[in-house]
Every structure is written in structure tokens, then in C-alpha cells.
Write a protein that holds these residues in place. Structure first.
Motif, PDB file in Angstrom:
ATOM      1  N   MET A  67       0.997  -1.223   0.063  1.00  0.00           N
ATOM      2  CA  MET A  67       0.046   0.067  -0.028  1.00  0.00           C
ATOM      3  C   MET A  67       0.944   1.301  -0.171  1.00  0.00           C
ATOM      4  N   VAL A  68       1.884   1.290   0.813  1.00  0.00           N
ATOM      5  CA  VAL A  68       2.951   2.413   0.825  1.00  0.00           C
ATOM      6  C   VAL A  68       3.409   2.423  -0.590  1.00  0.00           C
ATOM      7  N   VAL A  69       3.680   1.678  -1.089  1.00  0.00           N
ATOM      8  CA  VAL A  69       4.505   1.809  -2.440  1.00  0.00           C
ATOM      9  C   VAL A  69       3.354   2.267  -3.536  1.00  0.00           C
ATOM     10  N   TYR A  70       2.290   1.783  -3.420  1.00  0.00           N
ATOM     11  CA  TYR A  70       1.220   2.192  -4.346  1.00  0.00           C
ATOM     12  C   TYR A  70       0.655   3.502  -4.058  1.00  0.00           C
ATOM     13  N   ALA A 162      -1.115  -9.167  -3.720  1.00  0.00           N
ATOM     14  CA  ALA A 162      -1.274  -8.017  -4.542  1.00  0.00           C
ATOM     15  C   ALA A 162      -2.704  -7.315  -4.686  1.00  0.00           C
ATOM     16  N   PHE A 163      -3.680  -8.585  -4.618  1.00  0.00           N
ATOM     17  CA  PHE A 163      -5.043  -7.983  -4.478  1.00  0.00           C
ATOM     18  C   PHE A 163      -5.465  -6.862  -3.805  1.00  0.00           C
ATOM     19  N   THR A 164      -4.518  -6.475  -2.710  1.00  0.00           N
ATOM     20  CA  THR A 164      -4.832  -5.531  -1.724  1.00  0.00           C
ATOM     21  C   THR A 164      -4.591  -3.903  -2.577  1.00  0.00           C
ATOM     22  N   ILE A 165      -3.832  -4.205  -3.659  1.00  0.00           N
ATOM     23  CA  ILE A 165      -3.796  -2.939  -4.283  1.00  0.00           C
ATOM     24  C   ILE A 165      -4.408  -3.032  -5.715  1.00  0.00           C
ATOM     25  N   SER A 166      -5.530  -3.823  -5.693  1.00  0.00           N
ATOM     26  CA  SER A 166      -6.072  -4.055  -6.815  1.00  0.00           C
ATOM     27  C   SER A 166      -5.513  -4.648  -8.126  1.00  0.00           C
ATOM     28  N   VAL A 167      -4.532  -5.525  -7.860  1.00  0.00           N
ATOM     29  CA  VAL A 167      -3.957  -6.027  -9.104  1.00  0.00           C
ATOM     30  C   VAL A 167      -4.733  -7.171  -9.245  1.00  0.00           C
ATOM     31  N   VAL A 168      -5.112  -7.350 -10.420  1.00  0.00           N
ATOM     32  CA  VAL A 168      -5.988  -8.664 -10.708  1.00  0.00           C
ATOM     33  C   VAL A 168      -5.037  -9.845 -11.010  1.00  0.00           C
ATOM     34  N   GLU A 169      -4.821 -10.377  -9.790  1.00  0.00           N
ATOM     35  CA  GLU A 169      -4.076 -11.600 -10.023  1.00  0.00           C
ATOM     36  C   GLU A 169      -5.106 -12.870  -9.692  1.00  0.00           C
TER      37      GLU A 169
END
Lengths: 217, 252
Positions: A67-70, A162-169
Motif C-alpha cells: 500500500m505504501v508503494v502504491y 497483490a489483491f490489496t492494491i487491486s492487481v488482478v491476479e
């Protein structure tokens, strides 16, 4: 929706999960070695900075780091980021997190090398660089393989963060499908995918360990 | 004079291990260093081979100063000089220190290729010749973990010799070996005498020391108590020497 169709739909997400897995390993393994060398440096400033970095990476949840990076660029610097940044943010977060873990594994391996190896190399005239690359590192790789295997298997499952920053994995795909169909089947399918993914990885690591067993210390 | 060590002193913290040692070694000379544990024998070898830095003294190889004393502290020559001097000496360790991830042959030819920039095929051939001299040509493709202690030590000797040093140091080469394996290593070291390289051997094998040496040095408490021919030392009237040699003095 049939189970087969569920699997097909998840396959796309699986591709992203695998991408995160591979890119993280490709970058964090070499980076981890550099971090380890910095951690063992005689320069107190360098080793101090690295120690803090490792401590933060291992002491805070990866989810928060992502989250910090995003969100960081916008909330800290006012930069607007594109949608495609999501994946890059995930990759960056994963790489710098796993590099810290690998660094400690490398450090343990390197510091467990007997002094006699360094002394023999010195007597034979090997330079410091040659000693590290030709004598020490190959032996360290064999020593740390079990610990690295642990991290790699953890990584397989961590990709779902990665789901937590909405990456569709794959996990987010499964969740979306489960909501749409009000069914648990997509999650069962996802579990199956992860299990098979892990199985292949574990097989790969065992193969690597077998290859390294051509000698014993 | 191949090697001159003058007034070397070395302490580890408050423990004075070498107090004032002077040794010289001529080309092709075989010198044994005997003495009780803790007398500084290993430290002497480690200082001579730059594994330890001395506190003060002089180390001179073939007229080239490797280290000397300025204002009471040891000063070492620049890297290029030390590199040149390093080619003069080799060291065989008590616990061999072979590279476990390389075959026996690789252990022997790797340094000549990587350090001395020898051509690989030439180095391999010469390595095989050294292994042959050690009676280990059939073990060339084996890994160190597959060898006995005595075989490992012989590989270590071949590895040191492959670099063609002018002086070879042995730090208790057989102390980690049982009597059977000790014998085969001592036999090999004895056969090296015809190579006319100087050898400095720290050992507890008294019969061997008496048999092979041109000179014997007896060290105790960081000082040289006595030095002389094997006969002189083993028949010495010196109380300290006699006490150390104990029954060896009578038997030999």
C-alpha cells in the motif's frame, strides 16, 4: 458455471500470479545478495542503514508495504499514477521485501563458511573477488537452498496479497467470480491452482537440491 | 637466504604468543619446528605466510622485504610486492582446507589457472602429474568428501605444490590423522625432499622430524629454546628440551 469454465477463467489471473512470482525472484535474489554484503560491511553507516531497512521490511506486513508503494507517490509527493502502476507497485514492493529476507539468508550462509576456506584461498593467491565468486558463493548457495526454498514457497502464496492494491491476479479473480455466482467453487478452484503451482515449485527446488548434492562438505 | 625472519613478536590481546623469534631458511633446506602446544609454532607459520600480521619484526623473502618495523610497529610492503612474494611460499593446513565443491583434480589445477594464468590443459596435465606423485591419480575425479584424511592431505600438498613455491610450510600436517594415515602422508613429504624446495614443518612426529630435517628448532613459550641438527636437539643437554622430548630423547 462448470468447474472447467471456472478453471479457464482463473487461468488468466494465474498468469499474473506467476508473473509476480518470477519477477520477484529474478530481482530479489541478486538484490538480496547486495543487501547482505552491505549488511556485513565494515562501514558503520552503510551497515546501519541496511540493518534499519531489513528490520522494517521484516517487521511490517507486506500488505502494508504494498500500500505504501502504491499510494505513496500520490499522498507523499502529489504524483498521479496510471492504472498500470498497480502491477509495478506490487512488483517493487515484493522485490524490496523479499530482498530483505534473502539478505539475511545469504548472510547466515556466508558467515557460516569456515575461515579455513578463506585462508586456503588467500594462500593460493586468489583475489578477494575470486575467493568470493569461485570458492565461497558456490558453497553458500548449497547451504542456503533449504531456507531459500521456504521463502520461495511462501512467495507463491504471498502473490495473492497483490489483491490489496487491486492487481488482478488469481485470488482477486476468484473473489470476483465467487461474488458474481454466490458460490464457493471459484475459491476451491483457486486453492487447486495454488496447490499445483506450489507442487511444481517444490519439485523444482528439490531438483535444485539434488543437483547440488554432487558433493558433501 | 630464502627466508629471513628477524625478531618477530606477536600478541593476541594481552597474550604474547611470539616474543622474539628469529629464523632463517636457506634454499632447499628442511626445517622442523617442534615444541609444546601454545608455544607459538602455528602463529610463526601464519605470520610467515601473511595469514596474521606481526606486531613487530622483519620478514624478508629472497632479499625482498615483506614486512619491517617502523617506530616500533610493523609495516607491510605494498600489495604488488606482497603478491610477488606470495608466489614464494605455500602452506599445508592441519585440516587440509580443500574446496569441497571441486573435484580433486580441480582443487589442484584451479589456482594455477586462475591465479597464475596458466593455460588450462597444461595446468590439468601438471595437476595429474602431481596427483600421480601423491599416488592419487585414480582419485582425480573424486570429491574431497569421498577421500580419507590421509588422501585429503596429499591432495592439499599437491595443490600447494602445483603453484611451484620455493618454500612450503606445513602446519602439523598429520595431527588430524590416525597413525595409519599419518604414515602415508609422512612418506609423501619425505619424497618431496628430492624436489629441493625448502620446507618448514611444524610437527609432533619426532621420529619423522629427526629423520627428514636438516635442522630442528625447539620452541617454547614464544621463544626459541634451541636450534641445531636433529642429533644436537634430540641429544641435547638443555633441561627444557629434555623435558619436552621426554622419552623420545632416549629412544631416538
Amino acid at each position: 458455471m462448470s468447474f472447467g469454465r471456472i478453471l479457464l477463467q482463473l487461468a488468466g489471473g494465474m498468469g499474473v500470479s506467476i508473473e509476480i512470482f518470477l519477477v520477484t525472484l529474478i530481482f530479489s535474489l541478486p538484490l538480496g545478495l547486495l543487501v547482505a554484503l552491505g549488511r556485513m560491511s565494515r562501514n558503520p553507516v552503510l551497515s546501519g542503514i541496511i540493518k534499519v531497512y531489513i528490520s522494517i521490511m521484516r517487521g511490517t506486513p507486506l500488505m502494508l508495504q504494498l500500500m505504501v508503494v502504491y499510494f505513496g507517490p500520490y499522498y507523499l509527493f502529489g504524483m498521479r499514477v496510471s492504472n498500470s502502476y498497480r502491477l509495478y507497485a506490487a512488483l517493487i514492493g515484493f522485490v524490496i521485501n523479499y530482498a530483505a529476507y534473502f539478505a539475511e539468508i545469504y548472510r547466515g550462509g556466508i558467515q557460516s563458511m569456515p575461515a579455513g576456506q578463506y585462508e586456503a584461498a588467500k594462500l593460493l593467491g586468489y583475489s578477494k573477488r575470486q575467493t568470493f565468486v569461485v570458492i565461497i558463493l558456490p558453497q553458500v548457495v548449497k547451504r542456503i537452498l533449504p531456507a531459500v526454498t521456504n521463502e520461495v514457497i511462501t512467495l507463491v502464496k504471498d502473490t495473492s496479497l497483490a489483491f490489496t492494491i487491486s492487481v488482478v491476479e488469481m485470488f482477486s479473480t476468484a473473489k470476483a467470480m465467487a461474488s458474481a455466482q454466490t458460490s464457493m467453487m471459484p475459491f476451491v478452484a483457486a486453492a487447486l491452482f495454488y496447490y499445483i503451482f506450489n507442487f511444481v515449485v517444490a519439485w523444482g527446488m528439490e531438483f535444485a537440491e539434488k543437483k547440488m548434492s554432487y558433493y558433501r562438505s | 637466504m630464502l627466508l629471513e625472519i628477524k625478531n618477530i613478536s606477536k600478541s593476541f590481546g594481552s597474550l604474547g604468543v611470539l616474543k622474539d623469534i628469529s629464523v632463517s631458511v636457506e634454499k632447499g633446506e628442511i626445517l622442523s619446528v617442534i615444541g609444546p602446544s601454545g608455544s607459538g609454532k602455528s602463529t610463526l607459520l601464519r605470520c610467515a605466510t601473511m595469514l596474521e600480521t606481526m606486531d613487530s619484526g622483519e620478514i624478508i623473502y629472497d632479499g625482498m622485504k615483506a614486512a619491517w618495523t617502523e617506530k616500533g610497529r610493523a609495516v607491510y610492503a605494498p600489495q604488488e610486492t606482497l603478491k610477488k612474494i606470495a608466489a614464494y611460499y605455500g602452506l599445508v593446513f592441519q585440516n587440509f582446507n580443500l574446496f569441497p565443491h571441486m573435484t580433486v583434480l580441480q582443487n589442484v589445477f584451479d589456482a594455477p589457472v586462475r591465479v597464475q594464468k596458466k593455460e588450462k590443459e597444461t595446468a590439468k596435465k601438471e595437476a595429474m602429474e602431481w596427483l600421480d606423485k601423491m599416488g592419487l591419480s585414480d582419485k582425480a575425479g573424486a570429491y574431497p568428501y569421498q577421500l580419507s584424511g590421509g588422501q585429503c592431505q596429499r591432495v592439499a600438498i599437491a595443490r600447494a605444490l602445483a603453484l611451484n613455491p620455493k618454500i612450503l610450510f606445513f602446519d602439523e600436517p598429520t595431527s588430524a590423522l590416525d597413525p595409519e594415515l599419518t604414515g602415508e602422508v609422512l612418506k609423501v613429504i619425505k619424497s618431496l625432499a628430492d624436489l629441493h624446495i625448502a620446507m618448514v614443518i611444524v610437527t609432533h612426529e619426532m621420529a619423522f622430524a629427526k629423520d627428514i630435517s636438516d635442522r630442528v628448532i625447539f620452541m617454547a613459550d614464544g621463544l626459541i629454546v634451541e636450534e641445531g641438527t636433529p642429533k644436537q636437539i634430540f641429544e641435547s643437554g638443555n633441561e627444557r628440551t629434555k623435558a619436552f622430548l621426554g622419552r623420545y630423547g632416549n629412544i631416538l
